[in-house]
Each structure stands twice: as C-alpha cells, then as structure tokens.
Scaffold this motif. Structure first.
Motif, PDB file in Angstrom:
ATOM      1  N   MET A 193     -45.263  -4.624  16.096  1.00 24.50           N
ATOM      2  CA  MET A 193     -45.074  -3.167  15.964  1.00 24.50           C
ATOM      3  C   MET A 193     -43.754  -2.838  15.288  1.00 24.50           C
ATOM      4  O   MET A 193     -43.680  -1.934  14.450  1.00 24.50           O
ATOM      5  N   ALA A 194     -42.713  -3.560  15.658  1.00 21.59           N
ATOM      6  CA  ALA A 194     -41.392  -3.283  15.086  1.00 21.59           C
ATOM      7  C   ALA A 194     -41.379  -3.496  13.584  1.00 21.59           C
ATOM      8  O   ALA A 194     -40.656  -2.794  12.855  1.00 21.59           O
ATOM      9  N   ARG A 205     -48.436  -5.116   4.706  1.00 26.45           N
ATOM     10  CA  ARG A 205     -49.119  -4.940   5.992  1.00 26.45           C
ATOM     11  C   ARG A 205     -50.112  -6.073   6.239  1.00 26.45           C
ATOM     12  O   ARG A 205     -50.206  -6.609   7.355  1.00 26.45           O
ATOM     13  N   ILE A 206     -50.857  -6.420   5.194  1.00 29.46           N
ATOM     14  CA  ILE A 206     -51.871  -7.470   5.333  1.00 29.46           C
ATOM     15  C   ILE A 206     -51.227  -8.800   5.703  1.00 29.46           C
ATOM     16  O   ILE A 206     -51.743  -9.547   6.553  1.00 29.46           O
ATOM     17  N   LYS A 207     -50.091  -9.105   5.084  1.00 26.97           N
ATOM     18  CA  LYS A 207     -49.414 -10.369   5.398  1.00 26.97           C
ATOM     19  C   LYS A 207     -48.988 -10.419   6.857  1.00 26.97           C
ATOM     20  O   LYS A 207     -49.114 -11.468   7.518  1.00 26.97           O
ATOM     21  N   LEU A 208     -48.491  -9.299   7.365  1.00 33.59           N
ATOM     22  CA  LEU A 208     -48.138  -9.260   8.784  1.00 33.59           C
ATOM     23  C   LEU A 208     -49.377  -9.408   9.656  1.00 33.59           C
ATOM     24  O   LEU A 208     -49.367 -10.114  10.673  1.00 33.59           O
ATOM     25  N   VAL A 220     -56.211  -5.574  20.257  1.00 31.07           N
ATOM     26  CA  VAL A 220     -54.902  -4.916  20.313  1.00 31.07           C
ATOM     27  C   VAL A 220     -54.322  -4.756  18.912  1.00 31.07           C
ATOM     28  O   VAL A 220     -53.725  -3.724  18.588  1.00 31.07           O
ATOM     29  N   ALA A 221     -54.511  -5.754  18.065  1.00 27.02           N
ATOM     30  CA  ALA A 221     -53.970  -5.671  16.704  1.00 27.02           C
ATOM     31  C   ALA A 221     -54.564  -4.492  15.954  1.00 27.02           C
ATOM     32  O   ALA A 221     -53.854  -3.741  15.265  1.00 27.02           O
ATOM     33  N   LEU A 222     -55.889  -4.311  16.079  1.00 31.07           N
ATOM     34  CA  LEU A 222     -56.542  -3.181  15.409  1.00 31.07           C
ATOM     35  C   LEU A 222     -56.014  -1.856  15.948  1.00 31.07           C
ATOM     36  O   LEU A 222     -55.762  -0.919  15.177  1.00 31.07           O
ATOM     37  N   ILE A 223     -55.826  -1.788  17.259  1.00 29.37           N
ATOM     38  CA  ILE A 223     -55.301  -0.554  17.853  1.00 29.37           C
ATOM     39  C   ILE A 223     -53.896  -0.268  17.359  1.00 29.37           C
ATOM     40  O   ILE A 223     -53.543   0.888  17.050  1.00 29.37           O
TER      41      ILE A 223
END
Length: 631
Positions: free
Chosen positions: A209-210, A267-270, A331-334
């Motif tokens: 998230m950070a 974003r995709i790489k993360l 959780v990642a999708l959320i």
C-alpha cells in the motif's frame, strides 16, 4: 504565497480521507441499502463456513464413530440418534446453508449494486452542478478533458469500490474471523500453525500500500491528461488535416499515452510482486496445516504440540484453510480498487472544495422588469492578483434604449468590460450597475436573464435548429421560433434545408457554416427578449450582404433596448449613439462616429486603416502598431 483560489491540483492534494468524505457527502441518504447489503454479506459468509464444520463432525461421528455428534449452539434434542438419521440431518444442515448462502448472496448483490449506482448518480450530478457554479476563471485555466475525466472515469471508479471492494472486505473479515473461531474451537495449537499467515500477509500488504498509493495518484492524473489531449485533437481535427500535422499530433498522443502506460506499468510491476507473494504466503499456510495435521493424525502430536487430532477435525482444517487462503488472495485486488477509488476521491472532492467567487450575495435582490440603464463607475479589473489590470478606470453610462459601441485594438479589454456586466468576473475596484443596482447585489439568474449575449464563437448543442433557437426559452412555440429566425435573417436558409427547423446541426453545429451558426445564435437571443443586448463581434462570420440584412433586422429589436456592440469592423458601429475607444484597458476616446473622426485620434486612424487610406496614417501610429506586433 501564490494565489490558490483556482488551483484545482492544490485543492485535490489537500483532501484527507477522500473515500470517507465521499461516503459522508453523498452516501448517507441511502446508507440503509448499503447496511442491508453488508448485513446480508456477513450472514452469507457465516452460513458458507458451516458446511465444512458439519462435514468434519459427520466424519468423526457418523463414519468413523470416534466421537459423539455435537454441534455448538444446537440443542442435543434436535440431533437424531441413529447413524443414518445423523447422515440425513448433516445433509439437511449443509443444504440449508447452501440455500441461505444463495438467497443472501442475491440480496447482497441487489442491495449493494443499487447503493453503488445511486451513489455514482449522486456524485456525478452533484459534481456537475458544482462545475456549473464555478467561476469563469476556473475554466480559463482548466482543460475540458481533465474535467471529463473527473465526471466520467473518476466517478465510475466508485462503482467498483462500493459495489465490490467493500463487500469483499466484509466477506474477508467475516471469513477470517469465523474460520479463526472454528479452528481455535477445534484445535488451538494447529490453528496457530494455520493462522501464522495473517500477520505475515498484513505486513506484506502494508508494504504494498505504501508504494502503490502515489502510483495511483499519477495514473489518475495521466488519464486526465490523455483525455484532454484526445478531446483537443478531436475538436481540432479539421485544422490537423488542413495543416497536415497528423504525424505531429500522433507523436503527442504517443507521449500522453506512454505516460499512462509507464505509470500503469509501475503498478503492474508492484502487483506482480504482491499477488504471487501473497499467494505464496497463504499456500505455505495450507501446506503447513496439511503436513502438521497429517503427521498428527498418522504418527501423533508433533514436537511442542500435545493432545489428539481427529480425521474429521483435520478435514475441517484443510477445507477451512482453502476457504481461508482464497479470500486472503483477494486482498491485493481490494487494495488496488481502494487505491484507485482513493485517487479518484481526491479529484472529485478537490473539485467539490473549489471555492466559488461569483455567486449570489446573501441579501441579493431580484432584478425585476429592468429598464436597461447601465452605469460603469471607475471600474478596474485584473485577471491575476499579481498581474496588471486589463481594465482600468472605465467610467461610462448607457441609458435605456441607447446603443454603445466598444472599439479598439486587439487586447484592449473590450470583451472583458462587458463580461463584468454579466458577472463572468467581478471588478477589483469600482462598480457596475443596472438600473442603479450594483450587479453584485442582484441575483445572478435575474441579472443574466436580463442580458442577451451573442459572441463571435457561439456554441450550438447537438439537436435540431429549432431546439437551439428555443434553448433557454423552452416554452416558445414554433411561430415564435420562426419570427426570431426572421429577425436574425436565418429563416430563409433554414427553410431551404430538407428538414427545415428539424434539421440536425451536428455536434457543436458542425453541419452549419460559421455564418449560419451565428444567425442561429442571434435568433436564440432575439427569442429570449432581454432588456440588454451584447453583440461581441456577432456578425464577424457573415458576409457583407448578410451583415446588412442582420443589421436591418436588429434595428427593430434594439430600438427600445440597451445595446452594446463590440466590433473590429467599424462600419458596423458607425451609427451607435456612443462609441467608446479602448486602448490598454482604458477609455481614451468617446463620442459619435463623426465626433471621433473630427478629433482625428485613435478611432480616426483605425477608420483610415479599414478604409484603405494607409498613406494618410500618421507615422507615430504606424510605429506604435509595429512595436506592438514585435512585442
């Protein structure tokens, strides 16, 4: 400190807890639907957890006969004694849980979907209402594509968040809590092995998230920039073609598109680190449960553990571990849905927080039955606080029925002077009055209803010619529309069209010529029948013959109305009662056409230029114009 009054980005960056503000501002009216959806989701998830537990009990009690058939919170009298009856009882409980899950799942989707879509509707309409109230200065600095991105893309992001993400959060919390209770109830030691994934996944999620939060801010900004470039290019496609700049514009589209691609790729790489990483953590949890539990059942308690573990309890643990890992993987999708909605929330609430300078005074009065007397009292105005004035010390009076013309070089402040009358801007010093009333002390609606404005670039909405003439006077009948078109010299060309007044003008009136659009705009103002008329280069796009016809048609409607004319073509204003000559925002000459010619000043020189008498121009005038061009 720089003036932030109209800085959208600054207001956007000041928004704290944007989604909470979205909910408090727009979501409380129908929050009972949201609460119903969340309650249904909560009970649905609880019901979905019971079948694995019942199955584990049935394995031990019915099949292996190693334990009594007991279900927490179910009275023993309800449970049959025979094995076959217990089997059917287990089947009935499991089937009942499936039915409850299906019914509540439907209720959840209906309630949450209704809430999220009504929320989108409320946000979009409220944001558009706020946009309409924002000052002209805001639109001077803001790109239309950026605003379209807020109204469309950003608002749509809330549907995904409130419709999907929040329901997922409730389901995940319910599942994790429910599974934790069941597993601890069955065997707290093995539960500790299974649940070790929770703190590990929590720490991993906080790290994700950070790092992803600023990326989503950049993604939303890049979408706005891309929409702006596309909107500009589609609007200027004719110029692009005539100037053969297709390759240049394609390169500019590539630039803004690459910015979006680049930020999205970050974003995709993360995500490619977080998604597999979170799955690995949860899968390790399942594997550890299988190994430790299997060893316990086959061999006995592993080191540091004690007690017994039944086959039914192990089956329940394994099924629950699968139920446990699946929501944790979501959780990642959320998180991504949350970050996307949070970035959009900052943009929407930043727009909502933009201040409105031009609005009704609390004690504003209605301008009823205006006669049209206009008075400018030493008016000064600057577009920027730290910039020089574009209008300075303007002072004049227009009596009802009088025609006043404003002329002067380009950039002299002519249009700005009259925008102060319509309160597109407010003067910094001095006052503008209508019938003795300071325009800042009357309601905006009554002031603008009293003024008809025709500019050089008039906007036509997609629709018919009749609809565009009737715009703002929606109750006018067809005969009134035709009469207004006749005054504006539009009737003849409209009648010659195949569909007449029902002809579709196309987006922004592209199916009509510039002169035709101009006459439709004039007819619109004629139909509105205001007390004050403003024609800002209103006949610049028509030929000389049509201009003559329009001028003759306007003589009747301007006879008893206060009329302001702005024109570079001085032949259109020579019959005005008063001509004001502006230069650098100041009135440097005033009088009738003949008086100004006799004065032999700026107006006379401008007249000579248009009359082709260039050789008669004084050298000082030529030098000044040359210096301005160089500047």
């Amino acid at each position: 400190m720089a003036d932030r009054t109209h800085d959208f980005e600054w207001y956007r960056d000041q928004i704290a807890s944007p989604l909470l503000r979205i909910f408090r501002t727009f979501g409380t009216e129908k929050r009972h639907w949201f609460g119903l959806g969340l309650a249904a989701s909560l009970v649905e998830r609880i019901a979905s957890l019971l079948p694995p537990f019942v199955l584990g009990v049935a394995i031990d009690a019915v099949f292996n006969q190693t334990a009594d058939y007991e279900l927490p919170l179910v009275p023993g009298a309800w449970i049959p004694s025979g094995r076959t009856d217990q089997l059917w009882f287990s089947f009935a409980v499991i089937l009942g849980c499936f039915l409850v899950t299906a019914v509540l799942g439907t209720a959840r989707m209906l309630a949450v979907d209704y809430y999220s879509h009504s929320l989108m509707h409320s946000i979009r309409t409220s944001t558009y209402d706020k946009l309409q109230r924002l000052d002209t200065r805001f639109f001077d600095d803001q790109q239309k594509g950026e605003l379209m991105s807020v109204l469309n893309n950003d608002v749509s992001n809330f549907e995904t968040f409130f419709d999907d993400a929040l329901s997922r959060v409730v389901r995940i919390v319910t599942v994790v809590f429910g599974i934790t209770v069941i597993l601890v109830y069955l065997n707290w030691q093995l539960a500790a092995v299974t649940l070790v994934a929770v703190p590990l996944l929590t720490a991993f999620t906080l790290w994700f998230m950070a790092r992803v939060e600023p990326i989503y801010d950049e993604i939303r900004a890049s979408v706005g920039g891309m929409n702006t470039r596309l909107e500009n290019n589609l609007g200027g496609i004719g110029l692009i073609k005539t100037m053969t700049t297709e390759s240049y514009e394609s390169e500019r589209i590539r630039d803004v598109s690459y910015r979006y691609f680049s930020t999205n790729w970050d974003r995709i790489k993360l995500s490619t680190v977080y998604h597999p990483g979170s799955s690995l953590i949860t899968n390790i949890s399942f594997s550890a449960t299988f190994v430790v539990g299997g060893y316990w059942v086959v061999v006995g308690p592993p080191p540091l553990l004690s007690g017994t573990l039944s086959v039914g309890a192990l089956v329940t643990f394994l099924l629950m571990s699968q139920r446990f890992t699946a929501p944790l993987k979501q959780v990642a999708l959320i998180i991504e849905q949350y970050e996307n909605a949070r970035a959009s929330g900052k943009r929407v609430m930043g727009l909502i927080d933009m201040p409105v300078d031009i609005e009704d005074d609390p004690d504003a009065v209605e301008l009823s039955n205006p006669e049209g007397a206009v008075d400018y009292d030493d008016v000064t105005f600057a577009y920027e606080d730290d910039g020089g004035p574009v209008v300075e010390g303007v002072d004049f009076t227009a009596s009802p029925g009088e025609t006043v013309a404003l002329v002067g070089p380009t950039g002299a402040g002519k249009s700005t002077v009259l925008k102060l009358l319509t309160r597109m801007y407010d003067p910094d010093d001095g006052a503008v009055r209508v019938d003795g009333n300071d325009v800042r002390r009357v309601t905006l609606s009554s002031l603008r209803d009293a003024i008809g404005y025709v500019s050089q670039e008039n906007y036509l909405f997609g629709g018919t010619i009749a609809e565009n003439i009737r715009y703002g006077t929606f109750d006018a009948d067809h005969e009134e529309v035709v009469e207004a078109a006749k005054v504006a010299q539009a009737h003849e060309f409209v009648r010659a069209l195949d569909d007449g007044y029902d002809t579709q003008v196309g987006e922004e009136g592209v199916k009509l010529s510039g002169g035709q659009r101009q006459r439709i705009a004039i007819a619109r103002v004629v139909l509105a029948d205001p007390s004050i008329l403003i024609f800002d280069e209103a006949t610049s796009d028509v030929d000389t013959e049509t201009e003559m016809l329009i001028q003759r048609g306007l003589e009747d409607i301007t006879a008893d109305r206060t009329t302001f004319l702005i024109a570079h073509r001085l032949s259109t204003v020579k019959n005005a009662d008063t001509i004001l000559v502006l230069e650098d925002g100041e009135i440097v000459e005033r009088g009738t056409h003949e008086q100004l010619l006799d004065r032999d000043g700026l107006y006379a020189n401008l007249w000579r230029v248009q009359a082709g008498e260039v050789e008669d121009l004084p050298e000082s005038f030529v030098e000044r114009v040359t210096d301005e061009e160089r500047t």
